[in-house]
Design a protein around this motif. Sequence first.
Motif, PDB file in Angstrom:
ATOM      1  N   ALA A   1      37.557  39.086  45.003  1.00 47.52           N
ATOM      2  CA  ALA A   1      37.428  38.918  43.555  1.00 47.52           C
ATOM      3  C   ALA A   1      38.501  37.977  43.034  1.00 47.52           C
ATOM      4  N   PHE A   2      38.221  37.327  41.899  1.00 48.29           N
ATOM      5  CA  PHE A   2      39.283  36.575  41.249  1.00 48.29           C
ATOM      6  C   PHE A   2      40.388  37.554  40.871  1.00 48.29           C
ATOM      7  N   LEU A   3      41.624  37.130  41.031  1.00 53.05           N
ATOM      8  CA  LEU A   3      42.758  38.038  40.875  1.00 53.05           C
ATOM      9  C   LEU A   3      42.763  38.739  39.517  1.00 53.05           C
ATOM     10  N   LEU A   4      42.504  37.992  38.457  1.00 55.13           N
ATOM     11  CA  LEU A   4      42.548  38.585  37.123  1.00 55.13           C
ATOM     12  C   LEU A   4      41.369  39.513  36.851  1.00 55.13           C
ATOM     13  N   GLN A   5      40.349  39.467  37.722  1.00 54.35           N
ATOM     14  CA  GLN A   5      39.186  40.346  37.555  1.00 54.35           C
ATOM     15  C   GLN A   5      39.137  41.446  38.610  1.00 54.35           C
ATOM     16  N   CYS A   6      40.093  41.452  39.508  1.00 52.33           N
ATOM     17  CA  CYS A   6      40.122  42.456  40.578  1.00 52.33           C
ATOM     18  C   CYS A   6      40.407  43.836  39.984  1.00 52.33           C
ATOM     19  N   PRO A   7      39.584  44.844  40.271  1.00 51.43           N
ATOM     20  CA  PRO A   7      39.798  46.183  39.709  1.00 51.43           C
ATOM     21  C   PRO A   7      41.167  46.767  40.049  1.00 51.43           C
ATOM     22  N   PHE A   8      41.653  46.500  41.261  1.00 51.20           N
ATOM     23  CA  PHE A   8      42.968  47.025  41.631  1.00 51.20           C
ATOM     24  C   PHE A   8      44.059  46.436  40.740  1.00 51.20           C
ATOM     25  N   TRP A   9      44.056  45.104  40.595  1.00 53.86           N
ATOM     26  CA  TRP A   9      45.106  44.470  39.807  1.00 53.86           C
ATOM     27  C   TRP A   9      44.937  44.747  38.315  1.00 53.86           C
ATOM     28  N   MET A  10      43.728  44.963  37.874  1.00 48.95           N
ATOM     29  CA  MET A  10      43.530  45.377  36.483  1.00 48.95           C
ATOM     30  C   MET A  10      44.133  46.758  36.251  1.00 48.95           C
ATOM     31  N   ARG A  11      44.022  47.624  37.244  1.00 48.99           N
ATOM     32  CA  ARG A  11      44.631  48.954  37.124  1.00 48.99           C
ATOM     33  C   ARG A  11      46.153  48.853  37.148  1.00 48.99           C
ATOM     34  N   VAL A  12      46.691  47.978  37.994  1.00 48.78           N
ATOM     35  CA  VAL A  12      48.143  47.775  38.011  1.00 48.78           C
ATOM     36  C   VAL A  12      48.630  47.345  36.633  1.00 48.78           C
ATOM     37  N   ARG A  13      47.935  46.390  36.048  1.00 49.38           N
ATOM     38  CA  ARG A  13      48.331  45.907  34.725  1.00 49.38           C
ATOM     39  C   ARG A  13      48.248  47.016  33.684  1.00 49.38           C
ATOM     40  N   SER A  14      47.188  47.824  33.767  1.00 45.67           N
ATOM     41  CA  SER A  14      47.004  48.908  32.809  1.00 45.67           C
ATOM     42  C   SER A  14      48.104  49.962  32.924  1.00 45.67           C
ATOM     43  N   GLU A  15      48.438  50.326  34.151  1.00 48.58           N
ATOM     44  CA  GLU A  15      49.452  51.367  34.337  1.00 48.58           C
ATOM     45  C   GLU A  15      50.845  50.866  33.972  1.00 48.58           C
ATOM     46  N   LEU A  16      51.107  49.592  34.243  1.00 42.71           N
ATOM     47  CA  LEU A  16      52.388  49.039  33.818  1.00 42.71           C
ATOM     48  C   LEU A  16      52.473  48.970  32.295  1.00 42.71           C
ATOM     49  N   ALA A  17      51.365  48.636  31.658  1.00 43.32           N
ATOM     50  CA  ALA A  17      51.343  48.608  30.193  1.00 43.32           C
ATOM     51  C   ALA A  17      51.624  49.992  29.622  1.00 43.32           C
ATOM     52  N   ALA A  18      51.080  51.022  30.277  1.00 42.68           N
ATOM     53  CA  ALA A  18      51.315  52.398  29.831  1.00 42.68           C
ATOM     54  C   ALA A  18      52.789  52.788  29.965  1.00 42.68           C
ATOM     55  N   ARG A  19      53.489  52.084  30.862  1.00 43.24           N
ATOM     56  CA  ARG A  19      54.920  52.341  31.059  1.00 43.24           C
ATOM     57  C   ARG A  19      55.780  51.382  30.227  1.00 43.24           C
ATOM     58  N   GLY A  20      55.122  50.630  29.355  1.00 40.67           N
ATOM     59  CA  GLY A  20      55.845  49.758  28.451  1.00 40.67           C
ATOM     60  C   GLY A  20      56.178  48.389  29.011  1.00 40.67           C
ATOM     61  N   ARG A  21      55.525  48.004  30.104  1.00 39.55           N
ATOM     62  CA  ARG A  21      55.815  46.713  30.726  1.00 39.55           C
ATOM     63  C   ARG A  21      54.564  45.849  30.762  1.00 39.55           C
ATOM     64  N   VAL A  22      54.583  44.724  30.106  1.00 36.86           N
ATOM     65  CA  VAL A  22      53.469  43.788  30.157  1.00 36.86           C
ATOM     66  C   VAL A  22      53.571  43.022  31.474  1.00 36.86           C
ATOM     67  N   PHE A  23      52.485  43.059  32.243  1.00 30.41           N
ATOM     68  CA  PHE A  23      52.484  42.372  33.534  1.00 30.41           C
ATOM     69  C   PHE A  23      51.248  41.502  33.645  1.00 30.41           C
ATOM     70  N   ASP A  24      51.492  40.253  34.004  1.00 32.94           N
ATOM     71  CA  ASP A  24      50.425  39.304  34.273  1.00 32.94           C
ATOM     72  C   ASP A  24      50.814  38.571  35.547  1.00 32.94           C
ATOM     73  N   PRO A  25      49.958  38.568  36.588  1.00 39.75           N
ATOM     74  CA  PRO A  25      50.335  37.907  37.842  1.00 39.75           C
ATOM     75  C   PRO A  25      50.780  36.466  37.678  1.00 39.75           C
ATOM     76  N   GLY A  26      50.380  35.827  36.601  1.00 35.13           N
ATOM     77  CA  GLY A  26      50.751  34.434  36.402  1.00 35.13           C
ATOM     78  C   GLY A  26      51.938  34.215  35.493  1.00 35.13           C
ATOM     79  N   ASP A  27      52.574  35.298  35.013  1.00 36.79           N
ATOM     80  CA  ASP A  27      53.639  35.104  34.028  1.00 36.79           C
ATOM     81  C   ASP A  27      55.023  34.947  34.648  1.00 36.79           C
ATOM     82  N   GLY A  28      55.138  35.156  35.959  1.00 36.22           N
ATOM     83  CA  GLY A  28      56.404  34.919  36.629  1.00 36.22           C
ATOM     84  C   GLY A  28      57.461  35.982  36.436  1.00 36.22           C
ATOM     85  N   SER A  29      57.105  37.143  35.911  1.00 35.92           N
ATOM     86  CA  SER A  29      58.116  38.151  35.603  1.00 35.92           C
ATOM     87  C   SER A  29      58.813  38.708  36.837  1.00 35.92           C
TER      88      SER A  29
END
Length: 326
Positions: free
Chosen positions: A55-83
């Motif tokens: 899958a495209f990385l930004l549409q991958c269900p696993f990575w979408m879940r990672v982003r969602s759970e990090l957001a729930a912990r107060g951390r914005v995560f985007d694989p392309g943002d370099g954080s």
Amino acid sequence: MSTPRTRLVYLLAASHSGSTLVGLLLGSHPEISTVGELKFTSLGDIDRYRCSCGAFLLQCPFWMRVRSELAARGRVFDPGDGSTDLFSGVSPYVRRALRPLHRGAFLELVRDGVLQAAPSWRSHLRSWQEANALLVQTVSSITGKPVVVDSSKVGIRLKYLLRNPALEVRVLRIVRDGRAVALTYVDPARYADASDEQLRGGGSGGDRAAERLSMGQAARAWRRSNEAAQKILARLPREASRVIRYEDVCADPHATLRPVLEWIGVDPRAPLGLARGTYHVVGNGMRLDSTREVKLDDRWRTALGPGDLATFDTVAGSLNRHLGYR
């Protein structure tokens, strides 16, 4: 009571030394998870970059879940943002200080002093440490595996991860015949990417011509990377690191990695193997290959001519022999 640190195995190596293969094999263990290079660099067009699941990385269900759970912990995560990339968002001054490879204890103290003089460094490092710790913790939580592998390879990244109070870091160094590695730097698309040409360059195709090096440049890059790795390991307690050879992994994965599993502290009897579709890995293009066979890549033996071999030997031959390659 202090919070237990998350266990991280860091793969330290020159690029294209087998870290993706080793990461995938370790990640097949029921107690170990790998998602590839946690620094998330060199992704190119992030909208077209593919996860190893296809899958495209930004549409991958696993990575979408990672982003969602990090957001729930107060951390914005985007694989392309370099954080999670140590170099991302820093000033030119800090970037210049970070750029040299690891050069030994004294010069690393000098580097630390130079960085401390930068007003933004402390806050940047604190944010970077937090981003990496939260990502590792989230991957561990989602996969249900207590150990996470980071195949980022970069020595300067490792230096600061070792100082992360939330992580228990162990270092697995991978060495590979420098002639094989140099060939991948000379033509990365052909010798260090997916076997399917249409999946190269992150999954969208490409010849990676801009990345090609001359043999002299390639030999120097391989030599400096391994010199830096040796200096880093020399400062670690003996029990904190192990060294394996790519060629040994290919010859007998289980025999080579069984002692590594014992060292990590997981069941050494668990079977290991490649299984495409069960990973969500970023990094080397081989993650997109359909093969499940562990096979030695020694194309350098026929691809490099006498001139290239002579150039490599002049620049890096002594170190290659020191590492056991003749």
